[in-house]
Enzyme design. Structure first.
Site, PDB file in Angstrom:
ATOM      1  N   ASP A  14     -28.375  37.187  47.744  1.00  0.00           N
ATOM      2  CA  ASP A  14     -28.223  38.580  47.338  1.00  0.00           C
ATOM      3  C   ASP A  14     -29.515  39.381  47.330  1.00  0.00           C
ATOM      4  O   ASP A  14     -29.557  40.472  46.759  1.00  0.00           O
ATOM      5  CB  ASP A  14     -27.593  38.644  45.948  1.00  0.00           C
ATOM      6  CG  ASP A  14     -28.427  37.915  44.897  1.00  0.00           C
ATOM      7  OD1 ASP A  14     -29.343  37.169  45.274  1.00  0.00           O
ATOM      8  OD2 ASP A  14     -28.150  38.103  43.692  1.00  0.00           O
ATOM      9  N   GLU A  15     -30.564  38.880  47.984  1.00  0.00           N
ATOM     10  CA  GLU A  15     -31.802  39.651  47.965  1.00  0.00           C
ATOM     11  C   GLU A  15     -32.667  39.363  49.179  1.00  0.00           C
ATOM     12  O   GLU A  15     -32.603  38.295  49.780  1.00  0.00           O
ATOM     13  CB  GLU A  15     -32.586  39.400  46.676  1.00  0.00           C
ATOM     14  CG  GLU A  15     -32.956  37.962  46.440  1.00  0.00           C
ATOM     15  CD  GLU A  15     -33.728  37.755  45.146  1.00  0.00           C
ATOM     16  OE1 GLU A  15     -34.508  38.657  44.756  1.00  0.00           O
ATOM     17  OE2 GLU A  15     -33.563  36.693  44.522  1.00  0.00           O
ATOM     18  N   ASP A  30     -31.809  44.195  46.317  1.00  0.00           N
ATOM     19  CA  ASP A  30     -31.093  43.251  45.460  1.00  0.00           C
ATOM     20  C   ASP A  30     -29.675  43.778  45.252  1.00  0.00           C
ATOM     21  O   ASP A  30     -29.479  44.877  44.734  1.00  0.00           O
ATOM     22  CB  ASP A  30     -31.819  43.114  44.120  1.00  0.00           C
ATOM     23  CG  ASP A  30     -31.337  41.906  43.325  1.00  0.00           C
ATOM     24  OD1 ASP A  30     -30.384  41.247  43.769  1.00  0.00           O
ATOM     25  OD2 ASP A  30     -31.908  41.640  42.262  1.00  0.00           O
TER      26      ASP A  30
END
Length: 349
Positions: free
Chosen positions: A107-108, A10
């Site tokens: 974002d992950e 993350d």
């Protein structure tokens, strides 16, 4: 593929970090990203840097409120294309490792790792963090778990810029005393309903009667909440590219809308723009939703399943207007949104 270990990567304060990378002079400053970047206009915070979060600024908060909490904050407009470009670079870095990469957002991502018994996933996690930082300039946190649920939750304990392992061995120690909404999949409203049943911790939820949960939350969701509390989750990581589940447009108005015909016109316009996005995506929509934010700040959403998948602007517009008719009339409106959802192959029809 089932993995020996699952890592959840993350990126830390992703959007704010991208903006700081573009504007190095802002490093260490409270940065707030959202809307057009003008805190006097009606818009909400997309993300805030850690420095801004120290003032109580959170995602979804009105920009005006953020400005009151931190008058010295730097406000920047949201720039989705830039974030997508940086995200793609990060995912390329992750794919350079001998792992299976399942992208779940800008974002992950989950990493499926197969390793020998004497290998430690922490070493790989640190290598991932180091390479992402070296090649993109972005910091990330890594959660290690024996399933996706535990890996995802572990990342929260790793932030910022750390590594944390959460498995069956330390699940009770780490999670049992925490409130139910500490679990991935349980929100504040559900936690309140659980509290009404006398369930105020993850440990109590894990010991709860399945029949009582099924009676309160339904035969599917009730028992599932208990499984979450036990730390049970999916162990399979699929090497599939990130595919958008929906496309949406929304607009915050600088003056409240009160005229019904004007509200309908705005929803129709948003629906036509969404239809353009759907056609560009190359996949038909199967469901259309409408979001209405009433003044001062009450948000409601409604949606409808389409008779058949479509990318036609007329079909999406008619569906959006039909959904709009299900909202209460006569209240001032400050925001409208329309969203088209795509078929998800991992769900049953």
């Amino acid at each position: 593929m089932p993995a020996d270990w699952i890592l959840h990567v993350d990126l830390d304060q992703f959007i704010a970090a991208v903006e700081v990378a573009r504007h190095p002079e802002l490093r260490g400053c409270p940065v707030v990203v959202g809307g057009s970047g003008d805190p006097t206009e009606r818009a909400v915070v997309a993300t805030a840097s850690y420095e801004a979060r120290e003032f109580g600024i959170t995602s979804g908060m009105p920009l005006r409120t953020a400005a009151k909490r931190c008058p010295d904050a730097v406000f920047l407009p949201s720039d989705p294309p830039a974030y997508e470009e940086v995200s793609e670079r990060v995912m390329l870095v992750l794919r350079s490792f001998p792992v299976v990469v399942e992208v779940i957002g800008w974002d992950e991502a989950f990493l499926g790792v197969s390793c020998d018994a004497d290998e430690h996933p922490e070493a790989l996690a640190e290598d991932v963090r180091g390479k992402v930082l070296a090649e993109t300039g972005l910091s990330c946190s890594v959660g290690i778990g024996d399933n996706k649920l535990r890996a995802k939750l572990a990342t929260g304990f790793a932030k910022p810029a750390g590594v944390f392992r959460l498995t069956r061995d330390n699940w009770v120690e780490v999670m049992a005393h925490r409130p139910p909404d500490a679990l991935w999949g349980i929100g504040g409203r559900t936690a309140t309903k659980l509290g009404a049943l006398g369930i105020t911790s993850v440990g109590e939820l894990a010991r709860a009667d399945k029949a009582a949960l099924a009676e309160r939350f339904g035969p599917t969701m009730g028992p599932w909440f208990r499984l979450l509390a036990l730390g049970i989750g999916d162990k399979t990581v699929e090497a599939t590219p990130y595919v958008a589940r929906s496309r949406g447009r929304e607009l915050t108005f600088q003056r409240n809308l009160t005229d019904r015909s004007e509200i309908e016109e705005q929803v129709a316009t948003l629906a036509r723009r969404v239809a353009q996005d759907v056609r560009a995506e190359g996949r038909p929509a199967v469901r259309v939703g409408v979001k209405v934010r009433f003044a001062p700040f009450v948000t409601q959403t409604r949606s409808v399943t389409l008779p058949e998948p479509t990318a036609e602007a007329g079909d999406i517009e008619r569906a959006a207007l039909a959904v709009l008719s299900r909202f209460e009339h006569g209240r001032p409106v400050r925001l409208l949104g329309v969203r088209a959802e795509f078929h998800r192959p991992d769900t049953k029809d």
